[in-house]
Scaffold this motif. Structure first.
Motif, PDB file in Angstrom:
ATOM      1  N   GLU A  34       0.833  -1.205   0.000  1.00 53.73           N
ATOM      2  CA  GLU A  34       0.000   0.000   0.000  1.00 53.73           C
ATOM      3  C   GLU A  34       0.867   1.255   0.000  1.00 53.73           C
ATOM      4  N   GLY A  35       0.527   2.180  -0.909  1.00 53.89           N
ATOM      5  CA  GLY A  35       1.244   3.444  -1.005  1.00 53.89           C
ATOM      6  C   GLY A  35       2.405   3.446  -1.967  1.00 53.89           C
ATOM      7  N   ASP A  36       2.815   2.277  -2.471  1.00 50.66           N
ATOM      8  CA  ASP A  36       3.897   2.218  -3.455  1.00 50.66           C
ATOM      9  C   ASP A  36       3.464   2.853  -4.762  1.00 50.66           C
ATOM     10  N   THR A  37       4.425   3.435  -5.470  1.00 48.15           N
ATOM     11  CA  THR A  37       4.184   3.896  -6.834  1.00 48.15           C
ATOM     12  C   THR A  37       4.766   2.858  -7.783  1.00 48.15           C
ATOM     13  N   VAL A  38       3.946   2.383  -8.721  1.00 53.59           N
ATOM     14  CA  VAL A  38       4.390   1.341  -9.644  1.00 53.59           C
ATOM     15  C   VAL A  38       4.071   1.749 -11.069  1.00 53.59           C
ATOM     16  N   LEU A  39       5.038   1.541 -11.965  1.00 53.68           N
ATOM     17  CA  LEU A  39       4.833   1.742 -13.393  1.00 53.68           C
ATOM     18  C   LEU A  39       4.596   0.390 -14.038  1.00 53.68           C
ATOM     19  N   ILE A  40       3.501   0.267 -14.791  1.00 56.69           N
ATOM     20  CA  ILE A  40       3.187  -0.969 -15.509  1.00 56.69           C
ATOM     21  C   ILE A  40       3.275  -0.683 -16.997  1.00 56.69           C
ATOM     22  N   GLU A  41       4.313  -1.229 -17.613  1.00 56.62           N
ATOM     23  CA  GLU A  41       4.504  -1.058 -19.059  1.00 56.62           C
ATOM     24  C   GLU A  41       3.464  -1.880 -19.816  1.00 56.62           C
ATOM     25  N   GLY A  42       2.989  -1.360 -20.933  1.00 52.44           N
ATOM     26  CA  GLY A  42       2.021  -2.109 -21.739  1.00 52.44           C
ATOM     27  C   GLY A  42       0.749  -2.379 -20.969  1.00 52.44           C
ATOM     28  N   GLN A  59      -5.638  -3.368  -6.015  1.00 52.85           N
ATOM     29  CA  GLN A  59      -6.161  -4.103  -4.860  1.00 52.85           C
ATOM     30  C   GLN A  59      -5.189  -4.073  -3.688  1.00 52.85           C
ATOM     31  N   ARG A  60      -3.897  -3.990  -3.995  1.00 51.72           N
ATOM     32  CA  ARG A  60      -2.877  -3.962  -2.942  1.00 51.72           C
ATOM     33  C   ARG A  60      -2.584  -2.540  -2.467  1.00 51.72           C
ATOM     34  N   GLY A  61      -3.291  -1.576  -3.002  1.00 57.01           N
ATOM     35  CA  GLY A  61      -3.166  -0.207  -2.518  1.00 57.01           C
ATOM     36  C   GLY A  61      -2.091   0.632  -3.169  1.00 57.01           C
ATOM     37  N   ALA A  62      -1.588   0.224  -4.322  1.00 57.41           N
ATOM     38  CA  ALA A  62      -0.531   0.971  -4.998  1.00 57.41           C
ATOM     39  C   ALA A  62      -1.105   2.137  -5.802  1.00 57.41           C
ATOM     40  N   ASP A  63      -0.260   3.139  -6.031  1.00 54.32           N
ATOM     41  CA  ASP A  63      -0.557   4.199  -6.992  1.00 54.32           C
ATOM     42  C   ASP A  63      -0.018   3.730  -8.337  1.00 54.32           C
ATOM     43  N   VAL A  64      -0.912   3.526  -9.296  1.00 57.65           N
ATOM     44  CA  VAL A  64      -0.543   2.848 -10.543  1.00 57.65           C
ATOM     45  C   VAL A  64      -0.397   3.844 -11.692  1.00 57.65           C
ATOM     46  N   PHE A  65       0.781   3.808 -12.304  1.00 63.42           N
ATOM     47  CA  PHE A  65       1.060   4.532 -13.538  1.00 63.42           C
ATOM     48  C   PHE A  65       1.201   3.466 -14.630  1.00 63.42           C
ATOM     49  N   ALA A  66       0.770   3.792 -15.833  1.00 65.68           N
ATOM     50  CA  ALA A  66       0.841   2.800 -16.912  1.00 65.68           C
ATOM     51  C   ALA A  66       1.165   3.485 -18.230  1.00 65.68           C
ATOM     52  N   THR A  67       1.723   2.705 -19.156  1.00 65.17           N
ATOM     53  CA  THR A  67       1.896   3.166 -20.530  1.00 65.17           C
ATOM     54  C   THR A  67       0.960   2.374 -21.434  1.00 65.17           C
ATOM     55  N   ALA A  68       0.474   3.044 -22.465  1.00 67.15           N
ATOM     56  CA  ALA A  68      -0.403   2.403 -23.454  1.00 67.15           C
ATOM     57  C   ALA A  68      -0.510   3.343 -24.646  1.00 67.15           C
ATOM     58  N   SER A  69      -0.933   2.815 -25.784  1.00 65.56           N
ATOM     59  CA  SER A  69      -1.207   3.697 -26.924  1.00 65.56           C
ATOM     60  C   SER A  69      -2.423   4.557 -26.586  1.00 65.56           C
ATOM     61  N   LYS A  70      -2.504   5.712 -27.217  1.00 65.63           N
ATOM     62  CA  LYS A  70      -3.567   6.667 -26.876  1.00 65.63           C
ATOM     63  C   LYS A  70      -4.952   6.054 -27.000  1.00 65.63           C
ATOM     64  N   ARG A  71      -5.144   5.190 -27.985  1.00 66.95           N
ATOM     65  CA  ARG A  71      -6.475   4.628 -28.218  1.00 66.95           C
ATOM     66  C   ARG A  71      -6.920   3.710 -27.066  1.00 66.95           C
ATOM     67  N   ASN A  72      -5.964   3.284 -26.219  1.00 65.82           N
ATOM     68  CA  ASN A  72      -6.302   2.381 -25.120  1.00 65.82           C
ATOM     69  C   ASN A  72      -6.278   3.056 -23.743  1.00 65.82           C
ATOM     70  N   HIS A  73      -6.102   4.377 -23.709  1.00 67.79           N
ATOM     71  CA  HIS A  73      -6.031   5.071 -22.416  1.00 67.79           C
ATOM     72  C   HIS A  73      -7.320   4.918 -21.618  1.00 67.79           C
ATOM     73  N   LYS A  74      -8.452   4.996 -22.295  1.00 69.55           N
ATOM     74  CA  LYS A  74      -9.733   4.888 -21.600  1.00 69.55           C
ATOM     75  C   LYS A  74      -9.869   3.525 -20.934  1.00 69.55           C
ATOM     76  N   LEU A  75      -9.500   2.466 -21.646  1.00 64.56           N
ATOM     77  CA  LEU A  75      -9.566   1.106 -21.100  1.00 64.56           C
ATOM     78  C   LEU A  75      -8.676   0.985 -19.872  1.00 64.56           C
ATOM     79  N   VAL A  76      -7.437   1.462 -19.974  1.00 65.44           N
ATOM     80  CA  VAL A  76      -6.473   1.311 -18.894  1.00 65.44           C
ATOM     81  C   VAL A  76      -6.924   2.077 -17.647  1.00 65.44           C
ATOM     82  N   LYS A  77      -7.485   3.259 -17.836  1.00 61.36           N
ATOM     83  CA  LYS A  77      -7.992   4.021 -16.685  1.00 61.36           C
ATOM     84  C   LYS A  77      -9.210   3.334 -16.065  1.00 61.36           C
ATOM     85  N   LYS A  78     -10.044   2.730 -16.890  1.00 65.31           N
ATOM     86  CA  LYS A  78     -11.216   2.014 -16.389  1.00 65.31           C
ATOM     87  C   LYS A  78     -10.800   0.832 -15.513  1.00 65.31           C
TER      88      LYS A  78
END
Length: 342
Positions: free
Chosen positions: A154-162, A177-196
């Motif tokens: 909980e509270g960790d910052t994690v980058l998830i590629e792809g 679910q584990r309480g992390a702050d999640v950053f991710a990369t994706a193509s622009k067309r998939n940003h909505k999915l990844v945020k959802k």
């Protein structure tokens, strides 16, 4: 009812259809063949395969080959099917639907029947679609192992590629679910999915100013951890974006590391290998595949975990080859699922 009586419910043929790779090749030229139904011994289950999930790993090894394979080789690692034969006292019972990630060192699962050790499977609940269950093993297990390797808390910052890939989709949800702050990369067309799925911030991996934008968003401290699904130059960039002694889980071959980068970041580097559970001949690791399968099935059944969108693939060499080439070309979102039988 005895095991023999249960087995009598199923008319098991002597031969079966399968899709094989005659030899590794860049075009992934597969063949439709007829082969013998495998024999089972000891604690092995004979399973009538219903659905097979395709993975980028299947495409990669179809191109390059694998050191343990004999050719022609039946492809496929993720399967769902019904147990049609088992020795007396072996669980799961005949008639049970099971899911598993197969032994990469042996013949794969793109066939009408296959065998698998009973301790490596998970029983699929009747309320869950078997096609949906087939999306879970490789990608879901890779995500779970990655999160354990980098010890997300909980509270960790994690980058998830792809983040829009199958592994990324599972990793985002379990990290939240584990309480992390999640950053991710994706193509622009998939940003909505990844945020959802739960990502707090999403970056376009095609952006030439990606690193600058991440630093502006994150601040100077760097990520606590990274799940690196890409490999190569992306791994080096991700280590640069991590804090000192940060943690990174790598799902692809490691690049050559610049020693200056290693001194400056002193990263804790972990390698994720599901197939290693089989290649190392580790019974505990193979049983853990079953435990992770149970966790994935529970999440999918409860709705706590959303599974990737399914793209159906015909059980023909031509269709499977096209799907694998599509996966390795990049840009595919979701899971290719081959229906073997119903």
């Amino acid at each position: 009812m005895s095991n023999t009586e249960l087995s009598d419910r199923y008319d098991i043929p002597q031969t079966m259809r399968a899709i094989v790779l005659p030899q590794p090749d860049e075009q992934i030229c597969l063949h439709d063949v007829e082969v013998d139904v495998p024999d089972c011994v000891n604690n092995e289950l004979l399973v009538k395969v219903e659905y097979v999930g395709l993975n980028p790993a299947d495409a990669h090894f179809a191109k390059t080959g694998f050191c343990n394979w004999q050719y022609p080789h039946i492809l496929g690692l993720d399967a769902v099917g019904v147990v049609v034969k088992a020795n007396k006292g072996v669980f799961p019972n005949v008639g049970e639907r099971v899911m598993w990630h197969a032994n990469i060192g042996e013949q794969g699962v793109l066939s009408e029947y296959t065998k698998v050790p009973n301790f490596a499977v998970s029983v699929v609940p009747n309320e869950l679609s078997p096609a949906q269950a087939a999306t879970l093993p490789c990608a879901g297990m890779a995500a779970l192992i990655s999160l354990d390797k980098i010890a997300i808390a909980e509270g960790d910052t994690v980058l998830i590629e792809g983040g829009s890939g199958a592994v990324g989709q599972f990793a985002i949800q379990y990290a939240k679910q584990r309480g992390a702050d999640v950053f991710a990369t994706a193509s622009k067309r998939n940003h909505k999915l990844v945020k959802k799925l739960g990502a707090d911030t999403v970056f376009d991996y095609n952006d030439k100013k990606l690193c600058d934008k991440i630093r502006r968003e994150l601040g100077p401290q760097g990520f606590d951890a990274v799940i690196d699904t890409m490999g190569g130059a992306s791994t080096l960039r991700n280590i640069e974006l991590m804090r000192f002694c940060g943690r990174i889980a790598c799902l692809n071959p490691l690049p050559h590391f610049d020693q200056n980068l290693m001194y400056r970041r002193a990263p804790n580097i972990s390698v994720v290998s599901i197939g290693g559970a089989w290649l190392a001949n580790s019974l505990c690791a193979q049983q853990r595949l079953s435990f992770m399968g149970n966790l994935l099935l529970e999440g999918a059944l409860s709705g706590d975990i959303k599974t990737p969108a399914i793209t159906a693939v015909d059980f023909t060499a031509e269709s499977v080859s096209a799907a694998l080439n599509n996966q390795i070309a990049g840009g595919f979102t979701g899971k290719h699922i081959v229906q073997i039988s119903s």
